[in-house]
Design a protein around this motif. Sequence first.
Motif, PDB file in Angstrom:
ATOM      1  N   ALA A  31       0.820  -1.208   0.000  1.00  0.00           N
ATOM      2  CA  ALA A  31       0.000   0.000   0.000  1.00  0.00           C
ATOM      3  C   ALA A  31       0.855   1.260   0.000  1.00  0.00           C
ATOM      4  O   ALA A  31       0.518   2.261  -0.643  1.00  0.00           O
ATOM      5  N   GLN A 105      -7.713   1.080 -15.653  1.00  0.00           N
ATOM      6  CA  GLN A 105      -8.528   1.367 -14.474  1.00  0.00           C
ATOM      7  C   GLN A 105      -7.603   1.484 -13.264  1.00  0.00           C
ATOM      8  O   GLN A 105      -6.487   0.946 -13.268  1.00  0.00           O
ATOM      9  N   SER A 107      -6.002   0.826  -9.729  1.00  0.00           N
ATOM     10  CA  SER A 107      -5.835  -0.358  -8.893  1.00  0.00           C
ATOM     11  C   SER A 107      -6.369  -0.107  -7.483  1.00  0.00           C
ATOM     12  O   SER A 107      -6.730   1.026  -7.124  1.00  0.00           O
ATOM     13  N   THR A 108      -6.391  -1.168  -6.682  1.00  0.00           N
ATOM     14  CA  THR A 108      -6.862  -1.038  -5.290  1.00  0.00           C
ATOM     15  C   THR A 108      -5.971  -0.079  -4.497  1.00  0.00           C
ATOM     16  O   THR A 108      -6.456   0.798  -3.782  1.00  0.00           O
ATOM     17  N   ALA A 109      -4.644  -0.257  -4.639  1.00  0.00           N
ATOM     18  CA  ALA A 109      -3.721   0.632  -3.915  1.00  0.00           C
ATOM     19  C   ALA A 109      -3.866   2.073  -4.387  1.00  0.00           C
ATOM     20  O   ALA A 109      -3.808   3.027  -3.597  1.00  0.00           O
ATOM     21  N   ARG A 111      -6.599   3.504  -5.606  1.00  0.00           N
ATOM     22  CA  ARG A 111      -7.846   4.057  -5.099  1.00  0.00           C
ATOM     23  C   ARG A 111      -7.712   4.446  -3.624  1.00  0.00           C
ATOM     24  O   ARG A 111      -8.224   5.492  -3.185  1.00  0.00           O
ATOM     25  N   MET A 112      -7.032   3.617  -2.839  1.00  0.00           N
ATOM     26  CA  MET A 112      -6.816   3.946  -1.421  1.00  0.00           C
ATOM     27  C   MET A 112      -5.971   5.208  -1.275  1.00  0.00           C
ATOM     28  O   MET A 112      -6.256   6.072  -0.433  1.00  0.00           O
TER      29      MET A 112
END
Length: 419
Positions: A31, A105, A107-109, A111-112
């Motif tokens: 992260a 798009q 990624s999860t990291a 977006r966080m």
Amino acid sequence: MQDNPLADFFRPGVELADLPALFPLLRAREALNAFITLFRGGDDEVLIRLMILREIGARADAPRWSPQELKATFAYLDATKLNTVLHRLRDNELLVWDNDESVYQISTAGRMALAAIATLLGFSDDEDAELGFITAQVAAGQAVGKLSVEALQHLLGRLNELQAEFEQAVLSASEFVIRAAQKKLDSVWHWVEKGTDIIRVITADEELDGPTHRVAQAIGQAQSRMLRMTAVFQRTLNSIQAQRVHLGESGLTSTDIADWLRRQGVQATPLLNGCLHAHPEPAFVTESEMLDIAEYELLEREREQSREAVIPSALDAPTTDHVEVERLLFAETFRDSLGDIKAPQPVADIVLGDNYAQTAYRLSLLALLNDPESQALNGPVADIARLPLHLDISAELAPVNRNGVAQISSGKVKPRKTR
């Protein structure tokens, strides 16, 4: 350890995973890589990456982007620079490339990271953004069941910093400094009240672990102290206002003059030309102070070193029974002599004893005549209090000049009339 560049920062033999301060960072390395990618490099490069990633993340209804859409949206950027930024975000897994549909798009990291940055930007315009941001983090963690002790400690640290700043303002006794601190307290008051409500909910949780509960309690105490600062500021300002000097009937005060001079800055310097014809020249070291210091260094210090602080040995307390017995005999003898009074007699003739001590003791017993509390007791003192006598004494003094007594209060002891 040898292949890890991070190990070069530590001494040989240190196991990185065993360090409590480093282990949480290693565990969240994936992260944190999002922030490392975004903020590595120069300021201009960082701003462009953030701008592009935020624009991509802002399209919530259609989060997937084709290369053509990206080029159209960022047409104001140089095409080569845009491709460089997109490839960097993609290589560091902030953007995900879908080969099947040929779209990007976040990624999860990524977006966080964007969510954290959005929260930070939301508080950038506040006067005390730090307190509001930290309070928001604590509130969010409490709401979703992910309360962070670290966030609580940051909140406690900021509250203690503000408290120390406000107390220093009060100690300065400067009206301008206190008013500035009062204004700052007003600006953070909203967040302090919000934090109070949050801490009240947190401390009411019976399943909260011990360390978190202790930090939450400390935050509540810090908030209570800060809420009391409003009254402290007002009392101090009232005290300062009472000391203002009014300049005749002009309506101006010394505070108005000081405020005007503060706004003038360096322009006020010419106004002081010729105002001071002489200035004091204080002597910081005088002969008296030098003599006191020399006396201590040469004499008192040596005496303290040579003085023996030895506790004396224990001794038995003296027996006092014979004193009480002697007083009891004096009281019984005096009681018997009072019982023989049939007519008024001077006080001096009744209480005068062989010495001053006996006379004073008899006079104190004579003052107990008709005393209700003494009458309720047992013994010769109670017998004296119950005697049918009346003490009529005045503030005047009668000469005696014998048996160790020079003067005594003038008065008479009279039999009490009975019906």
